[in-house]
Motif scaffolding. Structure first.
Motif, PDB file in Angstrom:
ATOM      1  N   TYR A 140     -14.676  -2.029  -7.065  1.00 59.86           N
ATOM      2  CA  TYR A 140     -14.439  -0.695  -6.530  1.00 59.86           C
ATOM      3  C   TYR A 140     -13.654   0.145  -7.536  1.00 59.86           C
ATOM      4  CZ  TYR A 140     -16.423  -1.383  -1.938  1.00 59.86           C
ATOM      5  OH  TYR A 140     -17.310  -1.582  -0.912  1.00 59.86           O
ATOM      6  N   VAL A 141     -14.150   1.355  -7.759  1.00 60.84           N
ATOM      7  CA  VAL A 141     -13.530   2.273  -8.729  1.00 60.84           C
ATOM      8  C   VAL A 141     -13.329   3.648  -8.083  1.00 60.84           C
ATOM      9  CG1 VAL A 141     -14.381   1.092 -10.792  1.00 60.84           C
ATOM     10  CG2 VAL A 141     -15.831   2.794  -9.680  1.00 60.84           C
ATOM     11  N   ASN A 142     -12.917   3.634  -6.806  1.00 59.93           N
ATOM     12  CA  ASN A 142     -12.811   4.879  -6.039  1.00 59.93           C
ATOM     13  C   ASN A 142     -11.415   5.127  -5.490  1.00 59.93           C
ATOM     14  OD1 ASN A 142     -12.752   2.831  -4.176  1.00 59.93           O
ATOM     15  ND2 ASN A 142     -14.164   3.773  -2.735  1.00 59.93           N
ATOM     16  N   THR A 143     -10.376   4.550  -6.128  1.00 61.39           N
ATOM     17  CA  THR A 143      -9.016   4.735  -5.616  1.00 61.39           C
ATOM     18  C   THR A 143      -8.411   6.072  -6.040  1.00 61.39           C
ATOM     19  OG1 THR A 143      -7.938   3.736  -7.536  1.00 61.39           O
ATOM     20  CG2 THR A 143      -8.622   2.250  -5.753  1.00 61.39           C
ATOM     21  N   GLY A 144      -9.017   6.701  -7.050  1.00 62.29           N
ATOM     22  CA  GLY A 144      -8.428   7.909  -7.606  1.00 62.29           C
ATOM     23  C   GLY A 144      -7.460   7.612  -8.740  1.00 62.29           C
ATOM     24  N   LEU A 145      -7.241   6.331  -9.015  1.00 69.50           N
ATOM     25  CA  LEU A 145      -6.334   5.928 -10.087  1.00 69.50           C
ATOM     26  C   LEU A 145      -7.086   5.513 -11.348  1.00 69.50           C
ATOM     27  CD1 LEU A 145      -3.822   3.769  -8.000  1.00 69.50           C
ATOM     28  CD2 LEU A 145      -3.598   6.161  -8.686  1.00 69.50           C
ATOM     29  N   GLU A 146      -8.410   5.526 -11.279  1.00 72.73           N
ATOM     30  CA  GLU A 146      -9.220   5.140 -12.439  1.00 72.73           C
ATOM     31  C   GLU A 146      -9.268   6.274 -13.463  1.00 72.73           C
ATOM     32  OE1 GLU A 146     -10.205   2.824  -8.933  1.00 72.73           O
ATOM     33  OE2 GLU A 146     -10.301   5.004  -9.290  1.00 72.73           O
ATOM     34  N   GLY A 147      -9.328   5.881 -14.733  1.00 75.92           N
ATOM     35  CA  GLY A 147      -9.516   6.854 -15.792  1.00 75.92           C
ATOM     36  C   GLY A 147     -10.988   7.072 -16.064  1.00 75.92           C
ATOM     37  N   SER A 148     -11.309   7.404 -17.297  1.00 72.06           N
ATOM     38  CA  SER A 148     -12.678   7.811 -17.612  1.00 72.06           C
ATOM     39  C   SER A 148     -13.504   6.742 -18.322  1.00 72.06           C
ATOM     40  CB  SER A 148     -12.648   9.063 -18.495  1.00 72.06           C
ATOM     41  OG  SER A 148     -11.925   8.817 -19.696  1.00 72.06           O
ATOM     42  N   PHE A 149     -12.877   5.738 -18.934  1.00 71.83           N
ATOM     43  CA  PHE A 149     -13.666   4.796 -19.726  1.00 71.83           C
ATOM     44  C   PHE A 149     -13.570   3.382 -19.183  1.00 71.83           C
ATOM     45  CE2 PHE A 149      -9.586   4.033 -21.874  1.00 71.83           C
ATOM     46  CZ  PHE A 149      -9.617   2.665 -22.026  1.00 71.83           C
ATOM     47  N   CYS A 150     -14.526   2.554 -19.581  1.00 69.37           N
ATOM     48  CA  CYS A 150     -14.516   1.137 -19.242  1.00 69.37           C
ATOM     49  C   CYS A 150     -15.301   0.377 -20.299  1.00 69.37           C
ATOM     50  CB  CYS A 150     -15.104   0.887 -17.845  1.00 69.37           C
ATOM     51  SG  CYS A 150     -16.819   1.418 -17.668  1.00 69.37           S
ATOM     52  N   GLY A 151     -15.189  -0.933 -20.281  1.00 72.84           N
ATOM     53  CA  GLY A 151     -15.916  -1.738 -21.240  1.00 72.84           C
ATOM     54  C   GLY A 151     -16.132  -3.145 -20.724  1.00 72.84           C
ATOM     55  N   LEU A 152     -17.120  -3.824 -21.271  1.00 72.62           N
ATOM     56  CA  LEU A 152     -17.437  -5.212 -20.938  1.00 72.62           C
ATOM     57  C   LEU A 152     -17.533  -5.986 -22.248  1.00 72.62           C
ATOM     58  CD1 LEU A 152     -20.068  -4.351 -18.227  1.00 72.62           C
ATOM     59  CD2 LEU A 152     -18.103  -5.841 -17.803  1.00 72.62           C
ATOM     60  N   ILE A 153     -16.605  -6.938 -22.428  1.00 72.06           N
ATOM     61  CA  ILE A 153     -16.468  -7.619 -23.707  1.00 72.06           C
ATOM     62  C   ILE A 153     -16.654  -9.122 -23.496  1.00 72.06           C
ATOM     63  CG2 ILE A 153     -15.020  -7.899 -25.743  1.00 72.06           C
ATOM     64  CD1 ILE A 153     -15.605  -4.966 -25.039  1.00 72.06           C
ATOM     65  N   PRO A 154     -17.532  -9.770 -24.257  1.00 73.41           N
ATOM     66  CA  PRO A 154     -17.708 -11.224 -24.107  1.00 73.41           C
ATOM     67  C   PRO A 154     -16.460 -11.971 -24.561  1.00 73.41           C
ATOM     68  CG  PRO A 154     -18.908 -10.419 -26.023  1.00 73.41           C
ATOM     69  CD  PRO A 154     -18.403  -9.212 -25.308  1.00 73.41           C
ATOM     70  N   VAL A 155     -16.101 -13.021 -23.826  1.00 69.17           N
ATOM     71  CA  VAL A 155     -14.953 -13.868 -24.198  1.00 69.17           C
ATOM     72  C   VAL A 155     -15.382 -15.327 -24.125  1.00 69.17           C
ATOM     73  CG1 VAL A 155     -13.069 -12.328 -23.576  1.00 69.17           C
ATOM     74  CG2 VAL A 155     -14.130 -13.718 -21.797  1.00 69.17           C
ATOM     75  N   GLY A 156     -14.869 -16.125 -25.046  1.00 64.57           N
ATOM     76  CA  GLY A 156     -15.166 -17.552 -25.042  1.00 64.57           C
ATOM     77  C   GLY A 156     -16.544 -17.900 -25.568  1.00 64.57           C
ATOM     78  N   GLY A 157     -17.223 -16.939 -26.138  1.00 58.97           N
ATOM     79  CA  GLY A 157     -18.589 -17.159 -26.621  1.00 58.97           C
ATOM     80  C   GLY A 157     -19.459 -15.969 -26.279  1.00 58.97           C
ATOM     81  N   SER A 158     -20.755 -16.159 -26.313  1.00 62.49           N
ATOM     82  CA  SER A 158     -21.662 -15.054 -26.016  1.00 62.49           C
ATOM     83  C   SER A 158     -21.890 -14.941 -24.517  1.00 62.49           C
ATOM     84  CB  SER A 158     -23.004 -15.255 -26.720  1.00 62.49           C
ATOM     85  OG  SER A 158     -23.708 -16.341 -26.141  1.00 62.49           O
ATOM     86  N   CYS A 159     -22.270 -13.739 -24.100  1.00 62.91           N
ATOM     87  CA  CYS A 159     -22.744 -13.521 -22.729  1.00 62.91           C
ATOM     88  C   CYS A 159     -24.253 -13.390 -22.827  1.00 62.91           C
ATOM     89  CB  CYS A 159     -22.115 -12.259 -22.141  1.00 62.91           C
ATOM     90  SG  CYS A 159     -22.646 -11.904 -20.456  1.00 62.91           S
ATOM     91  N   ARG A 160     -24.949 -14.386 -22.318  1.00 64.89           N
ATOM     92  CA  ARG A 160     -26.395 -14.477 -22.552  1.00 64.89           C
ATOM     93  C   ARG A 160     -27.182 -13.368 -21.880  1.00 64.89           C
ATOM     94  NH1 ARG A 160     -26.878 -20.209 -20.123  1.00 64.89           N
ATOM     95  NH2 ARG A 160     -25.087 -19.321 -18.992  1.00 64.89           N
ATOM     96  N   ALA A 161     -26.750 -12.949 -20.693  1.00 61.92           N
ATOM     97  CA  ALA A 161     -27.464 -11.879 -19.988  1.00 61.92           C
ATOM     98  C   ALA A 161     -26.519 -11.224 -18.994  1.00 61.92           C
ATOM     99  CB  ALA A 161     -28.698 -12.425 -19.267  1.00 61.92           C
TER     100      ALA A 161
END
Length: 263
Positions: A194-215
Motif C-alpha cells: 500500500y502506497v496511499n498513506t500520504g507519506l510516500e514520496g515520488s520515487f521507488c526502486g526494486l533492486i536484486p539482493v543475494g544474486g539475480s532475480c530471475r523474473a
C-alpha cells in the motif's frame, strides 16, 4: 498475525491474504496509536531530518535500542525531553560517549556490551531483540530501524546485508528508515504494497539482493516490469515512480529489495 481494521490498512504493517503478502510499511508512522508490538533500533547516523518519524515510532514502540553511537544521536536531539530513554544501549561500545552512557544508565537504560568483532552493532541489536523475545515470550510484530542510510558506502551496504540476512531467517518484518527513504526486502512470492498513506514520496526502486532475480512482474508503477530479469551487471529497476494507484503489486521469483521515498 498482524492486526487489520477498517482504517484503510493503517492498522497493520504486513499480513497474508491467501498467497499474497500485504504490506503497509508506513502504518506505524501514519497511526502512532496502532496496536502492534514494535521494536525500534536507532543506529549511529544523523537523525535530524527524521525527528518527526522518530517521535512517532518512539511513541508506538514497546522496546527501544540504541546501537552504540546511536545513543549519542538520541541524546543530542532529546536529552532535555522526558521519555526518550532506551531500554538498551548495545554494541561493542566503542562509539558511545561516556557521559551519554552514564546519562542513560542513571535513567534505567541497560548496557549490553558485545566483544564480537565479526558482527555489526546493528546485528548485535537484532540478537538482543531475539534474546528478549526468548526470555519474555513476547514476539515483536515489526522492527523499525532509524538512521540506516547515508554516510559511508561500506556501512550502508553492511546494513543492507543485515536486512537481507534477517529477511531470509526471520518472519518478523524489518523496515529501514533514513532521511527520505524507506527500504525492506520482499521474499519470493506475490506481494501487495500500500502506497496511499500520504507519506510516500515520488520515487521507488526494486533492486536484486543475494544474486539475480530471475523474473519479476509489477503493477502500480509508472514503468512496470513484466517477467523482467534483474541482476547487477545488467538491469535493475531504479528511479521508478507510482502511477497513482493505492497499491503496488510485485510478483518475484527471488528476494528483491524494495525502496521508496518518503515525506
Amino acid at each position: 498475525y498482524f492486526i487489520q481494521s477498517n482504517l484503510r490498512n493503517y492498522q497493520h504493517v504486513a499480513h497474508t491474504m491467501g498467497e499474497v503478502t500485504v504490506w503497509s510499511p508506513l502504518a506505524c508512522i501514519k497511526n502512532p496509536q496502532i496496536e502492534l508490538n514494535v521494536a525500534l533500533v536507532i543506529l549511529n547516523s544523523s537523525l535530524s531530518e527524521i525527528q518527526d518519524k522518530l517521535k512517532s515510532l518512539w511513541k508506538t514502540a514497546k522496546f527501544h535500542i540504541c546501537a552504540d553511537g546511536g545513543a549519542n544521536r538520541l541524546h543530542h536531539l532529546f536529552s532535555s525531553e522526558k521519555g526518550f530513554v532506551p531500554e538498551y544501549i548495545a554494541g561493542d561500545l566503542d562509539s558511545v560517549f561516556k557521559d551519554v552512557l552514564l546519562h542513560y544508565e542513571k535513567q534505567g537504560a541497560k548496557i549490553a556490551k558485545f566483544n564480537d568483532q565479526n558482527s555489526t552493532d546493528f546485528e548485535k541489536c537484532l540478537k538482543l531483540i531475539t534474546k528478549h523475545e526468548k526470555i519474555t515470550g513476547d514476539q515483536f510484530d515489526v522492527i523499525y530501524v532509524l538512521g540506516s542510510h547515508g554516510g559511508r558506502l561500506d556501512q550502508s551496504l553492511a546494513i543492507l546485508n543485515t536486512l537481507y540476512k534477517h529477511t531470509k531467517t526471520s518472519e518478523t518484518p524489518l523496515f529501514l528508515i533514513a532521511e527520505d527513504t524507506l527500504t525492506f526486502v520482499l521474499p519470493p512470492g506475490r506481494h501487495k504494497i500500500y502506497v496511499n498513506t500520504g507519506l510516500e514520496g515520488s520515487f521507488c526502486g526494486l533492486i536484486p539482493v543475494g544474486g539475480s532475480c530471475r523474473a519479476i512482474s509489477t503493477t502500480g508503477l509508472a514503468y512496470n516490469l513484466n517477467k523482467h530479469h534483474l541482476v547487477f551487471g545488467n538491469q535493475i529497476s531504479s528511479n521508478n515512480s507510482f502511477d497513482g494507484s493505492d497499491f503496488v503489486t510485485v510478483d518475484t521469483t527471488d528476494y528483491i529489495l524494495w525502496t521508496m521515498s518518503t515525506l
